[in-house]
Design an enzyme around this catalytic site. Structure first.
Site, short mmCIF file in Angstrom:
data_model
loop_
_atom_site.label_atom_id
_atom_site.label_comp_id
_atom_site.label_asym_id
_atom_site.label_seq_id
_atom_site.Cartn_x
_atom_site.Cartn_y
_atom_site.Cartn_z
N VAL B 21 21.77 2.65 7.30
CA VAL B 21 22.97 1.90 7.83
C VAL B 21 22.63 1.05 9.00
O VAL B 21 21.76 0.89 9.28
CB VAL B 21 24.08 3.14 8.16
CG1 VAL B 21 24.38 3.93 7.10
CG2 VAL B 21 23.22 4.14 9.36
N CYS B 22 23.78 0.38 9.38
CA CYS B 22 23.72 -0.57 10.40
C CYS B 22 22.88 -0.04 11.77
O CYS B 22 23.02 1.33 11.92
CB CYS B 22 24.78 -1.02 11.12
SG CYS B 22 25.83 -1.99 10.01
N PRO B 23 21.88 -0.58 12.50
CA PRO B 23 21.36 -1.81 12.13
C PRO B 23 20.21 -2.20 11.23
O PRO B 23 19.60 -3.13 11.41
CB PRO B 23 21.13 -2.34 13.71
CG PRO B 23 20.51 -0.93 14.23
CD PRO B 23 21.25 -0.04 13.84
#
Lengths: 476, 83
Positions: B21-23
């Site tokens: 997932v981000c980042p």
């Protein structure tokens, strides 16, 4: 086939929320108040997901990837929101109230900033990502924002950090507010009563200078909107352009023109930066306006029912046990995340046998309502379901269980966000976005801390990912 | 779950950050391109839609070319040529 399935799910979720709203209204029309929170949450969720709108990525993507997309989106949202806020304040329809000012806001923002980078999303960003099926965000929200925050406000573990004068002041302040000392027990209570309640609040339109210099309602537009929100936001847009975008843009422009560039090209560059991600900027505009409308609707509900807090309606409906001893529950009156997640965590722990009511946070101010009667918590559920509907409609929904290192980052980041949001009495929304737009300079203090925390978080991830890349590249 | 960065041929690389997932996807994308030479091609596979918007802007600003963008189920595939 998958597309059809997603569309059916989107209809089921929306239909279920409509049905829930109708049932609430049927049980008691007072629940219209709670229903308004559900649907504003739903709207936020749809917009956040569509615009990939996450405050964590604003500073993180600037530092990690040099991309200003989200920072621009937030500043645009802020500009529009501050305009609506000023209109509401001028017409006495605002529910905004400034927060105690002090260095604690900066420190809280710093802790929160590190947490949001580690967990991969800010408080509302984590909620919309849960709606996309993201398990890491669920870990961050449940164990950090819910459980972590509830434990933080209830324990005495941090008494060693509390100066004696705060203990002494807490006794005096609690007595002055008719709060029995059995409700002032935790380290956070000593901080709140002993320190925070002694801090001044600042709202530019209410300062002596503004009241003398600016006639009538103009002070809301000049002091709160222009000086506290719009001008700093515009300056930040210029700084972001100058530091991250200008060099590349002017180089391209000079090549295309085959000659020198001027001031007009810089204006074109700023506009190009603002419109580079149309979906984010467009959502920034709509979110800013919606956040303002939310305040208007909640104020309208308060006037309609003749109340200042939903706790009064709970009392009328015979649910006074949901309230704190002052007869109130957490009811921000606008877009706000974190306190309601803390209430959910507190409610769960309370049901498991841990007394969570003998503290100021739950026992006095915010209450510990059953989740199905908690208005702000319904806003959070609305965000999750709104994002889920939008993700389903765009075929972007997928359950992703957190695995490996993401479990550690989600837990650590979530706990830091939970802890970082409490001392400042809010998160990236309540302590930054709402306050800045409302004319409270402490919002910028929180934002500065948050950006600093994000910088540290990105430094850490850069080091971590570089190690992993080097390992992968050993093979070639 | 583990990220994979592999050389798949002469001037061709593959980055698989599915599950991240981000980042992480955007950071790994940036770092992968930094390791490549001009004109080389990266096939990036990820399943975090929020990262896509940031990666596109990052490529545009840095002068890299997004040659192809496709979806396979919930997986997103970017074919990137380093500029």
């Amino acid at each position: 086939m998958e597309e059809r399935k997603n569309q059916i799910w989107a209809f089921i979720i929306t239909g279920a929320l409509i049905l829930i709203s109708l049932i609430y209204y049927q049980v008691n029309p007072y629940y219209m108040y709670l229903i308004a929170y559900i649907w504003f949450g739903f709207a936020y969720g749809m917009m956040l997901q569509y615009g990939r709108f996450c405050f964590a990525s604003a500073s993180r993507d600037l530092f990690a990837a040099g991309v200003p997309r989200m920072a621009v989106g937030i500043l645009v949202a802020l500009i529009f929101f501050s305009f609506i806020q000023a209109i509401l304040a001028a017409t006495n329809m605002s529910t905004f109230h400034p927060a105690p000012f002090g260095i604690h806001t900066l420190i809280s923002g710093l802790i929160f900033g590190v947490g949001m980078v580690l967990s991969g999303g800010c408080a509302s960003g984590s909620l919309y990502k849960i709606g996309e099926g993201n398990g890491t965000s669920f870990l961050a929200a449940f164990f950090g924002l819910c459980i972590g925050q509830a434990v933080f406000v209830n324990v005495k573990w941090f008494n060693f950090l509390i100066p004696q004068k705060w203990f002494d002041a807490a006794v005096v302040k609690a007595a002055a507010r008719d709060i029995p000392m059995e409700k002032v027990t935790s380290s956070f209570d000593m901080y709140l009563a002993g320190y925070i309640w002694g801090r001044p609040t600042v709202q530019l339109s209410h300062t002596e200078v503004a009241q003398q210099a600016l006639p009538g309602v103009s002070r809301y537009f000049v002091a709160d909107m222009l000086i506290n929100a719009m001008i700093p936001a515009a300056l930040l847009l210029i700084v972001i352009y100058a530091v991250w975008m200008r060099k590349g843009f002017i180089k391209k422009r000079a090549k295309a023109k085959g000659g020198a560039t001027g001031f007009g090209d810089d204006i074109a560059g700023i506009w190009s930066m603002i419109t580079a991600s149309k979906r984010t900027t467009l959502m920034g505009v709509i979110i800013g306006i919606t956040a303002g409308l939310h305040i208007l609707v909640m104020k309208g509900m308060q006037i309609k029912f003749g109340i200042g807090n939903f706790g009064e309606l709970l009392t009328r409906m015979g649910h006074d046990a949901d309230n704190g001893i002052k007869g109130t529950v957490f009811d921000p009156g606008y877009w706000y995340i974190t306190s309601q997640e803390g209430q959910l965590g507190g409610w769960i722990l309370d049901k498991l046998g841990w007394n969570m009511r003998d503290n100021i946070f739950f026992g006095v101010n915010n209450g510990l309502p059953d989740p199905w009667r908690n208005p702000a918590l319904w806003m959070s559920f609305g965000i999750i379901f709104g994002a889920m509907v939008m993700a389903r409609l765009n075929n972007e929904f997928k359950f992703k269980l957190p695995k490996g290192e993401l479990i550690a980052w989600g837990l650590m980041g979530g706990i830091l966000m939970g802890v970082g949001s409490r001392p400042a009495l809010g998160c990236n929304i309540g302590a930054f976005f709402i306050r800045v737009a409302g004319g409270d300079p402490s919002g910028w203090l929180y934002g500065t801390g948050m950006v600093g925390g994000a910088f540290l978080g990105v430094k850490f991830f850069n080091w971590w990912t570089e190690r992993k890349m080097a390992k992968e590249m050993e093979a070639f | 779950m583990a990220m994979k960065f592999e050389k798949t041929g002469e001037g061709k690389y593959m980055l698989d950050v599915c599950g991240y997932v981000c980042p992480h996807p955007q950071i790994y994308c940036k770092k992968s391109i930094e390791k490549m030479a001009e004109g080389e091609v990266l096939n990036m596979v990820f399943d975090n839609p929020s990262s896509g918007e940031t990666i596109k802007q990052m490529l545009d600003q840095a002068g890299h070319e997004l040659v192809e963008e496709k979806k396979e189920g919930s997986k997103i595939i970017f074919v990137i040529k380093k500029g």
